[in-house]
Scaffold this motif. Structure first.
Motif, mmCIF file in Angstrom:
data_model
loop_
_atom_site.group_PDB
_atom_site.id
_atom_site.type_symbol
_atom_site.label_atom_id
_atom_site.label_comp_id
_atom_site.label_asym_id
_atom_site.label_seq_id
_atom_site.Cartn_x
_atom_site.Cartn_y
_atom_site.Cartn_z
ATOM 1 N N ALA B 46 0.654 -1.562 0.113
ATOM 2 C CA ALA B 46 0.135 0.392 0.265
ATOM 3 C C ALA B 46 0.753 1.065 -0.097
ATOM 4 O O ALA B 46 0.723 2.454 -0.649
ATOM 5 N N ALA B 47 1.923 1.157 0.944
ATOM 6 C CA ALA B 47 2.904 2.783 0.970
ATOM 7 C C ALA B 47 3.344 2.013 -0.569
ATOM 8 O O ALA B 47 3.525 3.961 -0.913
ATOM 9 N N ILE B 48 3.799 1.455 -1.340
ATOM 10 C CA ILE B 48 4.283 1.433 -2.636
ATOM 11 C C ILE B 48 3.584 1.957 -3.897
ATOM 12 O O ILE B 48 3.875 2.843 -4.194
ATOM 13 N N VAL B 49 2.404 1.609 -3.487
ATOM 14 C CA VAL B 49 1.139 2.352 -4.114
ATOM 15 C C VAL B 49 1.441 3.404 -3.942
ATOM 16 O O VAL B 49 0.898 3.999 -5.371
ATOM 17 N N LYS B 50 0.439 4.473 -2.731
ATOM 18 C CA LYS B 50 0.435 5.482 -2.206
ATOM 19 C C LYS B 50 1.886 6.483 -2.993
ATOM 20 O O LYS B 50 2.269 7.289 -3.807
ATOM 21 N N GLY B 51 2.806 6.113 -2.680
ATOM 22 C CA GLY B 51 4.277 6.382 -3.650
ATOM 23 C C GLY B 51 4.834 6.859 -4.831
ATOM 24 O O GLY B 51 4.361 7.511 -5.274
ATOM 25 N N PRO B 221 5.577 1.373 7.037
ATOM 26 C CA PRO B 221 5.482 0.375 5.731
ATOM 27 C C PRO B 221 6.519 2.075 5.021
ATOM 28 O O PRO B 221 6.765 1.235 3.721
ATOM 29 N N ASP B 222 6.870 2.542 5.093
ATOM 30 C CA ASP B 222 7.762 3.880 3.940
ATOM 31 C C ASP B 222 8.725 3.168 4.742
ATOM 32 O O ASP B 222 9.672 3.042 2.841
ATOM 33 N N ILE B 223 9.584 2.601 5.380
ATOM 34 C CA ILE B 223 10.906 2.243 5.515
ATOM 35 C C ILE B 223 11.225 1.047 4.283
ATOM 36 O O ILE B 223 11.885 0.955 3.837
#
Lengths: 269, 254
Positions: B46-51, B221-223
């Motif tokens: 989810a963090a990847i998709v958001k990024g 999640p960002d890490i």
């Protein structure tokens, strides 16, 4: 000494007055080890000279002196009247270890191109010359093959083509067919003789195969060992047109083979 | 036979990867490690998709990639150039190699403060850091490859009348290429590591900075999304290099 050699070596083809290659009192020592002593030898333009001798007699060293890869410690090697100071593009060398002498990362065409690049042949002229040379050695259909994809015989043909690309007046060969099987060797002998006769190049051919020396040569130089020196110079009195079967049965061939064999027996003893 | 085996091995490696992700997911869901520190694959994804949607991750990836490639390129030019000179000259090997062998084991991260003194917390400092670290494998493999060429080819070169530079360009370097590729591969890994280290030190943006800042504010999640992207960069860059190697070294007997 040179006069004596000239006397016993009448050449089949007309010869110009001055020899193309001249060894004058050439000797070579590494420290205390004397490899070659008192080499006097003259070779005429267009002549095919074979060199034989027991192992360790300095055959290859003699070739390396003429190639300019080795400097004599005594005397002088000269070509066309000028002393040899190092390798000359006019003198091409076919090494025995073809696998090491070719660039494995270049195709057959690329390997021939190397000699043309070194000579500064303009790019547009190279392709036609490469095709012609590969055709001449029977590799016309294999221009895009890498050496690793070729047989030993093909690789040695390729090395010969690269040497011819130098457009040399002298072709030096150091046991070029020594690592090949008998059938391939015979085929390449005939091709080589044909190429040498067509191009008029002067050939200096080192071998340990006595029959090969006679079959190819206009003259056979026999070296004796410890230190290496010229013991005999045998003229080859066979007709210039040679054939693997009939030439090898010719009485003159057999007589010379016997003489060389006796010499090697005696020199190795 | 060979193709089928290739496929089987490929499937097996995918299976292992799937199992690893499954294990990760299970550990996260079972609460073996606090969710503050370990997000599951789902939250990482989810963090990847958001990024990607916001463009931030794309920009950061671009920055890191650019630094890695530039620093690696710089190291390649310097390392292969110096390696060729050292490989050609026996004297250079005797005089210079001991010094280089002495500098080589220095950890590049220990050299970073020195680079900061001269260049500040800047883009150039990151590139110098990468180049310094990635230089050695290329330099030493090139020197070794050039020095260990068969003597016969040097004689062929002399007989053909090739100049010294032509010998280097047409014979010595292509002949050393199998060795050089080993150095390029090692150097690429080092370049990615040092790009991240440099970004963490200088906070000049990029994935290294993303991971550092996310860690400071406990955004796990960002890490993890940054780490996953770094892993993908390593995988992809190695694959590209392998393809280049297979093509450039296609002359080698198999």
């Amino acid at each position: 000494m040179p006069a004596q050699i000239l006397k016993v070596a009448p050449r089949p083809q007309p010869v110009t007055a001055a020899p193309l290659i001249r060894f004058a009192g050439v000797g070579l020592s590494f420290g205390r080890t004397e490899i070659l002593r008192g080499i006097d030898l003259e070779i005429a333009a267009g002549e095919f000279v074979s060199v034989i001798g027991p192992s360790g007699c300095g055959k290859t060293t003699l070739l390396r002196l003429l190639a300019g890869l080795q400097k004599p410690s005594a005397g002088q090697v000269s070509m066309a009247g000028r002393p040899l100071r190092g390798p000359a593009p006019d003198i091409a060398v076919v090494f025995q270890d073809y696998a090491n002498a070719l660039l494995p990362w270049r195709t057959a065409a690329g390997n021939v191109a190397l000699a043309l690049e070194a000579r500064g042949v303009p790019r547009p002229e190279r392709a036609a010359r490469i095709a012609e040379l590969l055709q001449m050695v029977g590799l016309g259909a294999h221009a895009e093959r890498f050496p690793a994809q070729m047989s030993g015989g093909m690789q040695q043909r390729l090395q010969i083509a690269r040497c011819l690309a130098q457009d040399p007046s002298v072709l030096l060969m150091d046991e070029p067919f020594g690592a090949l099987d008998a059938m391939t060797r015979h085929k390449l002998q005939d091709e080589l003789r044909g190429i040498v006769r067509r191009t008029g190049v002067t050939a200096f051919f080192v071998t340990h195969d006595l029959e090969e020396a006679i079959y190819l040569g206009d003259r056979v130089i026999a070296l004796a060992p410890h230190p290496g020196r010229i013991a005999h110079s045998f003229p080859v009195t066979l007709p210039p047109q040679r054939d693997q079967l009939s030439t090898r049965e010719d009485p003159a061939f057999l007589a010379l083979r016997r003489a060389l064999f006796d010499f090697i027996q005696e020199a190795s003893a | 036979m060979s193709a089928r085996r290739h496929l089987a091995w490929g499937l097996a490696s995918l299976l292992v990867l799937a199992m690893a992700i499954g294990l990760w997911s299970w550990i996260a869901r079972a609460g073996l490690v606090s969710a503050v520190f370990l997000p599951g694959p789902e939250r990482t994804w989810a963090a990847i998709v958001k990024g990607l949607q916001s463009g931030v991750l794309v920009q950061q990836t671009g920055q890191t990639l650019r630094r890695m490639v530039l620093g690696w390129g710089l190291a390649s030019v310097l390392g292969i150039g110096a390696g060729a000179v050292i490989g050609l000259s026996a004297r250079a090997r005797v005089w210079v190699l001991p010094l280089l062998e002495g500098i080589r084991p220095l950890p590049a991260s220990a050299v970073a403060p020195v680079a900061i003194v001269f260049l500040g917390l800047s883009e150039q400092m990151i590139l110098v850091l990468i180049a310094f670290g990635a230089l050695w494998p290329m330099l030493l493999t090139t020197a070794h490859g050039v020095a260990s060429r068969p003597a016969r080819l040097a004689e062929v070169s002399r007989c053909l009348g090739l100049s010294r530079t032509a010998y280097l360009r047409k014979i010595a370097l292509p002949g050393a290429l199998p060795d050089i590729f080993g150095g390029l591969r090692l150097g690429l890994t080092v370049a990615l590591i040092l790009a991240v280290v440099g970004e963490m030190i200088t906070a000049q943006g990029g994935l290294g900075t993303r991971i550092l800042l996310a860690a400071r504010s406990f955004r796990a999640p960002d890490i993890f999304s940054g780490v996953v992207v770094l892993g993908l960069i390593g995988l992809a860059s190695n694959a590209i290099l392998s393809l280049a190697e297979a093509w450039l070294l296609r002359w080698r007997p198999r």
